[in-house]
Design a protein around this motif. Structure first.
Motif, mmCIF file in Angstrom:
data_model
loop_
_atom_site.group_PDB
_atom_site.id
_atom_site.type_symbol
_atom_site.label_atom_id
_atom_site.label_comp_id
_atom_site.label_asym_id
_atom_site.label_seq_id
_atom_site.Cartn_x
_atom_site.Cartn_y
_atom_site.Cartn_z
ATOM 1 N N TYR A 164 -2.767 21.076 -3.704
ATOM 2 C CA TYR A 164 -4.460 20.212 -3.708
ATOM 3 C C TYR A 164 -5.133 19.458 -4.647
ATOM 4 N N LEU A 165 -5.110 19.973 -5.550
ATOM 5 C CA LEU A 165 -6.443 19.420 -6.301
ATOM 6 C C LEU A 165 -4.815 17.734 -6.648
ATOM 7 N N GLY A 166 -3.499 18.110 -7.165
ATOM 8 C CA GLY A 166 -2.734 17.046 -7.712
ATOM 9 C C GLY A 166 -3.449 15.693 -6.467
ATOM 10 N N LEU A 167 -2.931 16.102 -5.649
ATOM 11 C CA LEU A 167 -2.755 15.279 -4.413
ATOM 12 C C LEU A 167 -4.496 14.308 -4.032
ATOM 13 N N ILE A 168 -5.741 15.045 -3.948
ATOM 14 C CA ILE A 168 -6.926 14.730 -4.231
ATOM 15 C C ILE A 168 -7.275 13.899 -5.800
ATOM 16 N N TYR A 169 -6.225 14.037 -7.203
ATOM 17 C CA TYR A 169 -6.873 13.292 -7.591
ATOM 18 C C TYR A 169 -5.514 11.937 -7.548
ATOM 19 N N LEU A 170 -4.220 12.263 -7.304
ATOM 20 C CA LEU A 170 -3.983 10.624 -6.894
ATOM 21 C C LEU A 170 -4.475 9.682 -5.516
ATOM 22 N N ILE A 171 -5.557 10.350 -5.115
ATOM 23 C CA ILE A 171 -5.789 9.907 -3.524
ATOM 24 C C ILE A 171 -6.771 9.223 -4.471
ATOM 25 N N ILE A 172 -7.875 9.755 -5.515
ATOM 26 C CA ILE A 172 -8.424 8.818 -6.093
ATOM 27 C C ILE A 172 -8.730 8.028 -7.001
ATOM 28 N N GLN A 173 -7.206 7.932 -7.839
ATOM 29 C CA GLN A 173 -6.987 7.528 -7.852
ATOM 30 C C GLN A 173 -6.400 5.583 -7.979
ATOM 31 N N ASN A 174 -5.321 5.994 -7.133
ATOM 32 C CA ASN A 174 -5.312 5.151 -6.082
ATOM 33 C C ASN A 174 -5.622 4.455 -4.853
ATOM 34 N N PHE A 175 -6.794 4.312 -4.935
ATOM 35 C CA PHE A 175 -7.512 4.404 -3.756
ATOM 36 C C PHE A 175 -7.341 2.796 -3.100
ATOM 37 N N PRO A 176 -7.858 2.201 -4.446
ATOM 38 C CA PRO A 176 -7.692 1.072 -4.117
ATOM 39 C C PRO A 176 -6.615 0.722 -3.419
ATOM 40 N N LEU A 177 -5.396 0.460 -3.763
ATOM 41 C CA LEU A 177 -4.260 0.359 -3.560
ATOM 42 C C LEU A 177 -4.356 1.695 -1.648
ATOM 43 N N LEU A 178 -4.373 2.396 -1.735
ATOM 44 C CA LEU A 178 -4.459 3.504 -0.249
ATOM 45 C C LEU A 178 -5.625 2.001 0.043
ATOM 46 N N TYR A 179 -6.434 2.046 0.476
ATOM 47 C CA TYR A 179 -7.426 0.699 1.181
ATOM 48 C C TYR A 179 -7.017 -0.075 1.602
ATOM 49 N N THR A 180 -6.241 -1.222 0.693
ATOM 50 C CA THR A 180 -5.634 -2.249 0.702
ATOM 51 C C THR A 180 -5.024 -2.358 1.746
ATOM 52 N N THR A 181 -3.640 -1.159 1.985
ATOM 53 C CA THR A 181 -1.899 -0.699 2.841
ATOM 54 C C THR A 181 -3.223 0.267 3.644
ATOM 55 N N VAL A 182 -4.105 0.344 4.077
ATOM 56 C CA VAL A 182 -4.626 0.316 5.033
ATOM 57 C C VAL A 182 -5.462 -0.564 5.787
ATOM 58 N N SER A 183 -6.445 -1.096 5.259
ATOM 59 C CA SER A 183 -7.289 -2.656 5.751
ATOM 60 C C SER A 183 -6.069 -3.395 5.891
ATOM 61 N N LYS A 184 -4.595 -3.764 5.513
ATOM 62 C CA LYS A 184 -3.518 -4.852 6.577
ATOM 63 C C LYS A 184 -3.268 -3.928 7.295
ATOM 64 N N PHE A 185 -3.337 -2.770 7.788
ATOM 65 C CA PHE A 185 -2.279 -2.064 8.304
ATOM 66 C C PHE A 185 -3.405 -2.570 9.824
ATOM 67 N N ILE A 186 -5.002 -2.060 9.457
ATOM 68 C CA ILE A 186 -5.546 -1.968 10.630
ATOM 69 C C ILE A 186 -5.461 -3.694 11.033
ATOM 70 N N SER A 187 -5.368 -4.512 10.309
ATOM 71 C CA SER A 187 -6.178 -6.044 10.368
ATOM 72 C C SER A 187 -4.971 -6.068 11.496
ATOM 73 N N SER A 188 -3.520 -6.025 10.493
ATOM 74 C CA SER A 188 -2.033 -6.585 12.022
ATOM 75 C C SER A 188 -2.689 -5.544 12.931
ATOM 76 N N LYS A 189 -3.319 -5.177 13.329
ATOM 77 C CA LYS A 189 -3.057 -4.192 14.818
ATOM 78 C C LYS A 189 -3.911 -5.266 15.134
ATOM 79 N N LYS A 190 -5.301 -5.509 14.312
ATOM 80 C CA LYS A 190 -6.455 -6.192 15.591
ATOM 81 C C LYS A 190 -5.864 -7.585 16.100
ATOM 82 N N VAL A 191 -5.103 -7.498 15.265
ATOM 83 C CA VAL A 191 -4.599 -9.909 15.258
ATOM 84 C C VAL A 191 -3.707 -8.946 16.747
ATOM 85 N N LYS A 192 -2.625 -8.334 15.998
ATOM 86 C CA LYS A 192 -1.899 -8.095 17.789
ATOM 87 C C LYS A 192 -2.240 -8.031 19.237
ATOM 88 N N SER A 193 -3.190 -6.935 19.049
ATOM 89 C CA SER A 193 -3.851 -6.720 19.781
ATOM 90 C C SER A 193 -4.882 -7.885 20.335
#
Length: 563
Positions: free
Chosen positions: A526-555
């Motif tokens: 659990y701690l390892g997963l939390i650590y990885l999420i925090i350390q790679n949050f910019p990449l995770l956030y960018t990926t999630v933002s692009k996914f959400i944006s593409s969904k909104k454009v299609k909609s």
């Protein structure tokens, strides 16, 4: 307006206490569900520990801090086996003694209600336990609903490898099981230095010059014995012997208080201590009487009658080391016992049992052998035919098993036989009507003597209330009542007592060690997963933002085409 990924991370780090993502789940996992019921406390009684003639007996250890396991689920010396007394066999005990860390035994709820087979199994177990050298702590706990619940939980919580359907089932059961930690925080038992074994004597002097009159002695040891000192109530062995002696003292004191019924015989009554430890009280008393500078009435005694376990059955056995000569006082007493029992109680029999003294044995068979060794005519009257009968040394010897009426009948036979002997009578009944054996008196004595355990080490104190009470009663009936004490030699003691006879066990509800291992692995992941999420949050956030944006454009495009 959308935040950039880096800005969002800074906001997350600055304003959101993300450490709660780490701490809260750990606290939730590790916090007890019900802290109130996480611990239990019970009084426990430790197994016998004493030395006799330099030989160690009983268990030699006291403290316990081990994981509780059932009799079928334990496996190593890190386990304290918890079991019902009736579930432990002699073979299982031998294995537990050699491989387990400790043993906690729960006593039956009702000792007197056990079947004969279960009683015999428990008697065999007690005998085995006392015959082996035991290095692990062994304790006994009285039955209670809470302890029964814990024992049931322990029995169901663990599945051994041979009982599990698969290795995965055994592993899963071990992880999910509710465990208990057995903790007995007592110091290691040490040898006592304040041992004083009391012996009480009193007498009724015959009519005439005391030194010129014949003497008889009636002896009974007042202590008891069992696998645990605090559980040794000894209702029959030798509570019945003490009750009979006291009733005889009462009856003959009435006769000797009247000049018309004052016999020309001295009668000594002796309550000896440490009878269960090779009759140490009688041994010391004899040494004082026979080896002292002053003369003693016992030197020329007609006979010494020892009373031991006289309520087990309606039959009586007179145990002798050497058959009395024809016409001797001992032979006369035996004849009177047989005649009176046949006349008063046709269903009762009196038999003689001859057994030579075996000095090679660690302990003597009967108390009269102490006197026979000093060439005094002596015998033991008992309702047991063999000295090896287990009823003489068991915690199953409780008040509920004793019939006071049977004891009263046996006392009546002995009283009449003694009366015929000291008054030189050939027939008739001396004790009857108002001056007779009282059944209520026998019940009262049995109730009193079994109201507390009477193991020798529990009474080896100069301020023992039981010893004081016995002395007070003897003072009421007898003359020249004396209390003497035996203290073991400090350099070469014949017997040694140890100080821990009871304690308190704390039972804590815990998870097994393998659960801690799995919990550690889960928390690490659990701690390892939390650590990885925090350390790679910019990449995770960018990926999630692009996914959400593409969904909104299609909609949005779908909405435009529709209209």
């Amino acid at each position: 307006m959308w935040f950039e990924a880096d800005e969002f991370v800074e906001l997350f780090r600055g304003y959101i206490p993300y450490y709660l993502l780490i701490a809260l789940p750990i606290f939730i996992i590790m916090s007890p569900v019900n802290p109130v019921t996480a611990a239990h406390e019970f009084p426990v009684h430790r197994m016998q520990q004493y030395d006799l003639h330099g030989v160690a007996h009983g268990c030699r250890s006291s403290p316990v801090n081990l994981e509780a396991r059932s009799i079928s689920g334990w496996g190593t010396s890190r386990h304290c086996v918890v079991a019902r007394l009736e579930d432990v066999t002699t073979d299982q005990f031998r294995e537990i003694r050699s491989r387990a860390g400790a043993l906690l035994i729960m006593l039956p709820q009702q000792m007197a209600d056990l079947s004969d087979d279960i009683k015999q199994q428990m008697l065999d177990l007690e005998e085995t336990m006392m015959s082996l050298e035991i290095s692990i702590p062994v304790y006994f706990a009285e039955w209670s609903p809470s302890l029964q619940s814990i024992l049931d939980d322990v029995s169901k919580s663990f599945i051994t490898d041979d009982r599990a359907g698969s290795a995965a089932e055994a592993l899963l059961n071990s992880v999910s099981a509710n465990g208990y930690q057995i903790v007995i925080s007592t110091s290691q038992a040490t040898a006592r230095t304040d041992v004083n074994v009391a012996t009480i004597q009193g007498k009724l002097s015959g009519y005439g010059v005391e030194e010129k009159l014949p003497t008889i002695a009636v002896v009974a040891h007042y202590d008891s014995f069992g696998v645990a000192p605090e559980l040794s109530f000894g209702a029959d062995s030798n509570g019945s012997g003490v009750a009979m002696l006291m009733e005889l003292a009462r009856l003959f004191s009435h006769l000797y208080s009247n000049s018309k019924s004052h016999a020309r015989y001295n009668i000594i009554f002796l309550l000896s201590g440490a009878g269960k430890l090779n009759y140490q009280g009688s041994k010391k008393w004899l040494e004082d009487q026979l080896d002292g500078l002053e003369g003693s009435l016992i030197q020329d005694a007609s006979y010494i009658l020892c009373l031991d376990t006289v309520a087990t059955s309606r039959n009586l056995y007179l145990h002798v080391s050497k058959p009395p000569r024809e016409g001797s006082p001992g032979a006369q007493l035996f004849k009177e016992l047989k005649d009176i029992s046949e006349r008063l109680y046709p269903h009762k029999t009196v038999e003689g049992v001859h057994k030579k003294i075996n000095l090679a044995e660690e302990v003597l068979a009967w108390e009269h052998e102490r006197y026979s060794i000093r060439r005094l005519p002596a015998f033991t009257l008992s309702s047991l035919k063999s000295h090896k009968d287990s009823v003489r040394s068991t915690i199953l010897d409780v008040r509920e098993n004793i019939d006071a009426e049977c004891l009263a009948e046996n006392t009546q036979v002995v009283a009449e036989a003694l009366a015929r002997h000291v008054f030189n009578l050939s027939s008739g009944q001396v004790f009857s009507d108002s001056l007779g054996v009282e059944v209520d008196s026998m019940r009262s004595w049995l109730d009193f003597l079994t109201s507390q355990p009477r193991s020798a080490q529990l009474l080896a104190d100069k301020n023992s209330p039981l010893v004081s009470s016995l002395k007070d009663v003897m003072n009421r009936y007898l003359k020249e009542v004396k209390l003497t004490y035996q203290t073991p030699d400090k350099r070469d003691p014949e017997f040694v007592f140890y100080d821990v006879t009871k304690a308190v066990v704390n039972v804590y509800s815990v998870k097994p060690a393998i659960f801690d291992l799995f919990l550690t692995i889960a928390i690490t992941i659990y701690l390892g997963l939390i650590y990885l999420i925090i350390q790679n949050f910019p990449l995770l956030y960018t990926t999630v933002s692009k996914f959400i944006s593409s969904k909104k454009v299609k909609s949005h495009e779908s909405y435009s085409i529709h209209y």
